[in-house]
Design a protein around this motif. Structure first.
Motif, PDB file in Angstrom:
ATOM      1  N   TRP A   1       0.843  -1.287  -0.026  1.00 29.99           N
ATOM      2  CA  TRP A   1       0.029   0.003   0.032  1.00 29.99           C
ATOM      3  C   TRP A   1       0.943   1.163  -0.072  1.00 29.99           C
ATOM      4  O   TRP A   1       1.645   1.443   0.968  1.00 29.99           O
ATOM      5  CB  TRP A   1      -0.727  -0.059   1.188  1.00 29.99           C
ATOM      6  CG  TRP A   1      -1.913   0.927   1.311  1.00 29.99           C
ATOM      7  CD1 TRP A   1      -1.758   2.394   1.254  1.00 29.99           C
ATOM      8  CD2 TRP A   1      -3.297   0.661   1.238  1.00 29.99           C
ATOM      9  NE1 TRP A   1      -3.026   2.910   1.408  1.00 29.99           N
ATOM     10  CE2 TRP A   1      -4.074   1.955   1.269  1.00 29.99           C
ATOM     11  CE3 TRP A   1      -4.186  -0.386   1.078  1.00 29.99           C
ATOM     12  CZ2 TRP A   1      -5.513   2.051   1.152  1.00 29.99           C
ATOM     13  CZ3 TRP A   1      -5.593  -0.349   1.137  1.00 29.99           C
ATOM     14  CH2 TRP A   1      -6.037   1.024   1.227  1.00 29.99           C
ATOM     15  N   PRO A   2       1.097   2.057  -0.976  1.00 31.10           N
ATOM     16  CA  PRO A   2       1.949   3.121  -1.451  1.00 31.10           C
ATOM     17  C   PRO A   2       1.717   4.192   0.127  1.00 31.10           C
ATOM     18  O   PRO A   2       0.523   4.599   0.389  1.00 31.10           O
ATOM     19  CB  PRO A   2       1.462   3.902  -2.154  1.00 31.10           C
ATOM     20  CG  PRO A   2       0.082   3.452  -2.586  1.00 31.10           C
ATOM     21  CD  PRO A   2       0.085   2.078  -2.169  1.00 31.10           C
ATOM     22  N   GLY A   3       2.703   4.596   0.890  1.00 32.51           N
ATOM     23  CA  GLY A   3       3.007   5.299   1.959  1.00 32.51           C
ATOM     24  C   GLY A   3       2.442   4.468   3.315  1.00 32.51           C
ATOM     25  O   GLY A   3       2.250   5.326   4.343  1.00 32.51           O
ATOM     26  N   LEU A   4       2.354   3.410   2.988  1.00 33.71           N
ATOM     27  CA  LEU A   4       1.894   2.611   4.185  1.00 33.71           C
ATOM     28  C   LEU A   4       2.754   1.447   4.610  1.00 33.71           C
ATOM     29  O   LEU A   4       3.312   1.411   5.715  1.00 33.71           O
ATOM     30  CB  LEU A   4       0.257   1.908   4.321  1.00 33.71           C
ATOM     31  CG  LEU A   4      -0.241   1.278   5.428  1.00 33.71           C
ATOM     32  CD1 LEU A   4      -0.331   2.386   6.662  1.00 33.71           C
ATOM     33  CD2 LEU A   4      -1.757   0.905   5.139  1.00 33.71           C
ATOM     34  N   THR A   5       3.159   0.778   3.559  1.00 34.73           N
ATOM     35  CA  THR A   5       3.773  -0.625   3.571  1.00 34.73           C
ATOM     36  C   THR A   5       4.645  -0.795   2.553  1.00 34.73           C
ATOM     37  O   THR A   5       4.421  -0.365   1.420  1.00 34.73           O
ATOM     38  CB  THR A   5       2.962  -1.948   3.724  1.00 34.73           C
ATOM     39  OG1 THR A   5       2.451  -2.330   2.499  1.00 34.73           O
ATOM     40  CG2 THR A   5       1.897  -1.824   4.820  1.00 34.73           C
ATOM     41  N   ASP A   6       5.885  -1.440   2.672  1.00 31.25           N
ATOM     42  CA  ASP A   6       6.645  -1.947   1.473  1.00 31.25           C
ATOM     43  C   ASP A   6       5.971  -3.269   1.034  1.00 31.25           C
ATOM     44  O   ASP A   6       5.183  -3.928   1.748  1.00 31.25           O
ATOM     45  CB  ASP A   6       8.173  -2.029   2.213  1.00 31.25           C
ATOM     46  CG  ASP A   6       8.702  -0.860   2.462  1.00 31.25           C
ATOM     47  OD1 ASP A   6       8.477   0.127   1.909  1.00 31.25           O
ATOM     48  OD2 ASP A   6       9.448  -0.897   3.715  1.00 31.25           O
ATOM     49  N   PRO A   7       6.471  -3.670  -0.092  1.00 32.75           N
ATOM     50  CA  PRO A   7       5.839  -4.721  -0.722  1.00 32.75           C
ATOM     51  C   PRO A   7       6.085  -5.942   0.454  1.00 32.75           C
ATOM     52  O   PRO A   7       7.371  -6.203   0.882  1.00 32.75           O
ATOM     53  CB  PRO A   7       6.749  -5.109  -2.148  1.00 32.75           C
ATOM     54  CG  PRO A   7       6.868  -3.497  -2.316  1.00 32.75           C
ATOM     55  CD  PRO A   7       7.359  -3.005  -0.989  1.00 32.75           C
ATOM     56  N   PHE A   8       5.315  -6.937   0.456  1.00 36.70           N
ATOM     57  CA  PHE A   8       5.545  -8.289   1.341  1.00 36.70           C
ATOM     58  C   PHE A   8       4.559  -9.168   0.944  1.00 36.70           C
ATOM     59  O   PHE A   8       3.556  -9.064   0.271  1.00 36.70           O
ATOM     60  CB  PHE A   8       5.178  -7.809   2.757  1.00 36.70           C
ATOM     61  CG  PHE A   8       3.699  -7.367   2.992  1.00 36.70           C
ATOM     62  CD1 PHE A   8       2.898  -8.374   3.256  1.00 36.70           C
ATOM     63  CD2 PHE A   8       2.993  -6.275   3.076  1.00 36.70           C
ATOM     64  CE1 PHE A   8       1.459  -8.261   3.627  1.00 36.70           C
ATOM     65  CE2 PHE A   8       1.945  -6.152   3.226  1.00 36.70           C
ATOM     66  CZ  PHE A   8       0.826  -7.073   3.527  1.00 36.70           C
TER      67      PHE A   8
END
Length: 204
Positions: free
Chosen positions: A47-54
């Motif tokens: 989620w841009p601005g919330l998490t890095d890719p996982f």
């Protein structure tokens, strides 16, 4: 990697009497449902601005937890974090002027990102069922408009509303992106099926 984003701006809180949910609620349901589907199929999500890719089997649960702890999210996230060859699903009412939306999203196309736009629409926003003396209020700017006979605005309003959608969807499809409209008096699953088909086909 699939990036997901649902608009949380004030206009998304709208819910007319004919809708079963608010636009914000529908957008979040779609975003978290897609997170669940992609996570279970082994995709990396973010989620841009919330998490890095996982990558995780409980991707939707992790995203929801991050949202709860993050508090108020920016109206428009920084999409420069979305890398080349990624997919991004953007869920909003897209009521901003088309040129503003193009300016925000245009860089994605130059970076080889494939976007899928899901427009959330309340039926009253399309039909404009108002008549008589009616006060309209913009939840984002605070501006108010009082119409003595609201029905006299119906045709012009519908033309502007339709023109905005047609212009934005035509632009998106020209870039090879998909554009889907989901109404809040209809099933959320309609949009899920269309996005799945668009991503599986590699085009709209």
């Amino acid at each position: 990697t699939v990036w997901l984003w649902a608009d949380a701006s004030a206009s998304m809180l709208y819910q007319s009497r004919t809708a079963t949910v608010s636009k914000e609620s529908r957008a979040l349901v779609l975003a978290l449902s897609l997170a669940e589907l992609f996570s279970r199929s082994g995709e990396r999500i973010a989620w841009p601005g919330l998490t890095d890719p996982f990558s995780a089997r409980n991707g939707a649960e992790r995203l929801a937890a991050q949202m709860l702890h993050a508090g108020e999210l920016p109206a428009r996230p920084d999409l420069s974090v979305v890398k080349r060859f990624s997919d991004v699903v953007l869920i909003s009412d897209f009521l901003d002027p088309v040129e503003e939306t193009k300016a925000w999203l245009g860089d994605l196309a130059t970076r080889g990102v494939r976007a899928h736009l899901i427009e959330i629409a309340d039926p009253a926003e399309e039909d404009f069922p108002y008549s008589g003396r009616t006060e309209f209020h913009d939840p984002e700017t605070g501006l108010k408009l009082t119409a003595g006979r609201a029905e006299t605005l119906r045709d012009d309003y519908r033309n502007l509303y339709t023109a905005r959608r047609e212009a934005l969807s035509a632009w998106a499809r020209k870039l090879g992106w998909s554009y889907t409209v989901n109404h809040t008096d209809k099933l959320a699953s309609d949009a899920l099926v269309r996005i799945h088909l668009a991503m599986s086909a590699g085009t709209n």
